[in-house]
Design an enzyme around this catalytic site. Structure first.
Site, PDB file in Angstrom:
ATOM      1  N   LYS B  97       1.090  -1.122  -0.045  1.00  0.00           N
ATOM      2  CA  LYS B  97       0.079  -0.064  -0.275  1.00  0.00           C
ATOM      3  C   LYS B  97       0.904   1.275   0.113  1.00  0.00           C
ATOM      4  O   LYS B  97       1.749   1.299   1.040  1.00  0.00           O
ATOM      5  CB  LYS B  97      -0.720   0.001   1.161  1.00  0.00           C
ATOM      6  CG  LYS B  97      -1.627   1.377   1.573  1.00  0.00           C
ATOM      7  CD  LYS B  97      -2.308   1.426   2.828  1.00  0.00           C
ATOM      8  CE  LYS B  97      -2.799   2.875   3.105  1.00  0.00           C
ATOM      9  NZ  LYS B  97      -3.442   2.882   4.464  1.00  0.00           N
ATOM     10  N   GLY B 158      -7.258   8.532  10.694  1.00  0.00           N
ATOM     11  CA  GLY B 158      -7.361   8.491  11.827  1.00  0.00           C
ATOM     12  C   GLY B 158      -8.577   9.405  12.560  1.00  0.00           C
ATOM     13  O   GLY B 158      -8.664   9.595  13.628  1.00  0.00           O
ATOM     14  N   ALA B 184      -9.314   5.114   5.069  1.00  0.00           N
ATOM     15  CA  ALA B 184      -9.065   6.243   6.007  1.00  0.00           C
ATOM     16  C   ALA B 184     -10.415   7.263   6.224  1.00  0.00           C
ATOM     17  O   ALA B 184     -11.099   7.403   5.219  1.00  0.00           O
ATOM     18  CB  ALA B 184      -7.879   7.077   5.629  1.00  0.00           C
TER      19      ALA B 184
END
Lengths: 70, 261
Positions: B97, B158, B184
């Site tokens: 990734k 996050g 994400a």
């Protein structure tokens, strides 16, 4: 007389009393050889070469492994 | 017929990818991955602390899970390529990734450097899944460069903010030939369901699970949401209208018909 070398491991300057192979260094630190990868002077070192690569003055060694990540 | 997700020639039945960062206790990781029924997990590569013994994350990942390292920490294409090569040498395969970030405040990816890294690594035989700012032009270039999937962000890493990039991702889903995986920012299972209902091929979740009070239960909740959203997408949602459209017949009421005066 013992030969002293100054090397850099994971960004930290370290003085070693004795010349070892990378494999000995790894074993000395108690690291699992199957879980790490070593970059020796910016070249990835295959596991077979660890036992034949002797640490010398000025070497730059990176030892990395997987951690949790997203 | 089985609903299979194909990424880089490999088939997956589960469309929830899980990141292994931020778990307060590594032992949770195994239970979480099992609860999520995930087949593809991400890890990161870091320097070993040579002065203290550490548990290894790999000990907590079920054997049948495919492990994909990210290139987090990379600030440009060259650093991403270096991390990818080291990750491959770690012996967990050639899935990577790509994550190239030079912005420490919002952790938004650098699409230009990501494209450069993708071009280099696909030539070296990596299965490349680039993490990206949602953008159709770059996504097309990534596909041309050989990316096995594209991973647009839903919101900053996050942040648990949810699926904020919906409009652009919707266009990508329509136009991009490889799987589109929202990565994400998804905060709750309904965010994941939304992505899947719209036709995204998969989602990648880490923080929302790892920072939940009960990560194992939250992993299961995400698994169910992804499955529900996918099933809804396959089912084909009905049309929506501005005005009401009665569900019950508009005839045979138990009342007197209104007299027309």
């Amino acid at each position: 007389m013992e030969y002293k070398v100054q090397i850099r491991i994971n960004g930290k300057q370290i003085n070693m009393d004795k010349v070892n192979t990378i494999l000995e260094l790894i074993q000395d630190k108690g690291l699992n050889i199957d879980r790490i990868v070593v970059e020796y002077n910016h070249q990835i070192l295959s596991k077979e070469k660890l036992a034949y690569t002797f640490i010398k003055d000025g070497d730059n060694i990176e030892i990395v492994s997987f951690v949790g990540g997203g | 017929m089985k609903d299979v997700l194909n990424i880089g020639g490999r088939e997956f039945l589960n469309r929830l990818l899980v990141g292994t960062g931020k778990f307060p206790d590594k032992r949770l990781v195994k239970d979480v991955l099992e609860a999520a029924q995930t087949e593809l997990v991400t890890v990161a590569l870091r320097r070993v602390d040579i002065d203290s013994e550490q548990e290894n994350i790999l000990d907590y990942i079920p054997k049948d899970c495919l492990i994909m390292s990210n290139t987090s920490g990379a600030r440009n294409a060259d650093e991403a390529v270096r991390i990818a090569r080291l990750a491959k040498a770690c012996g967990c395969g050639n899935w990577i990734k790509i994550e190239v970030i030079s912005d420490n405040k919002y952790l938004l990816p650098d699409n230009v450097e990501t494209l450069k890294a993708t071009e280099i690594l696909t030539k070296e035989g990596f299965i490349v899944l680039p993490y990206m700012n949602p953008d159709l032009t770059i996504a097309r270039q990534l596909v041309e460069a050989g990316a096995a999937a594209v991973m647009p962000l839903g919101a900053p890493i996050g942040s648990n903010r949810g699926f904020k990039t919906e409009e652009i991702v919707k266009i990508m889903v329509k136009e991009i030939s490889v799987p589109v995986i929202v990565d994400a920012g998804l905060g709750v299972p309904s965010d994941a369901a939304k992505c899947m209902e719209m036709g995204c091929d998969a989602v990648l979740v880490n923080t929302a699970i790892a920072t939940a009070n009960d990560p194992v239960k939250m992993a299961k909740a995400f698994d169910l949401a992804v499955k529900a959203g996918r099933m809804a997408y396959i089912s084909g949602a009905g049309a929506s209208f501005e005005q009401a459209n009665a569900s019950s017949p508009l005839t045979g009421f138990l009342r007197e018909e209104m007299q027309v005066k």
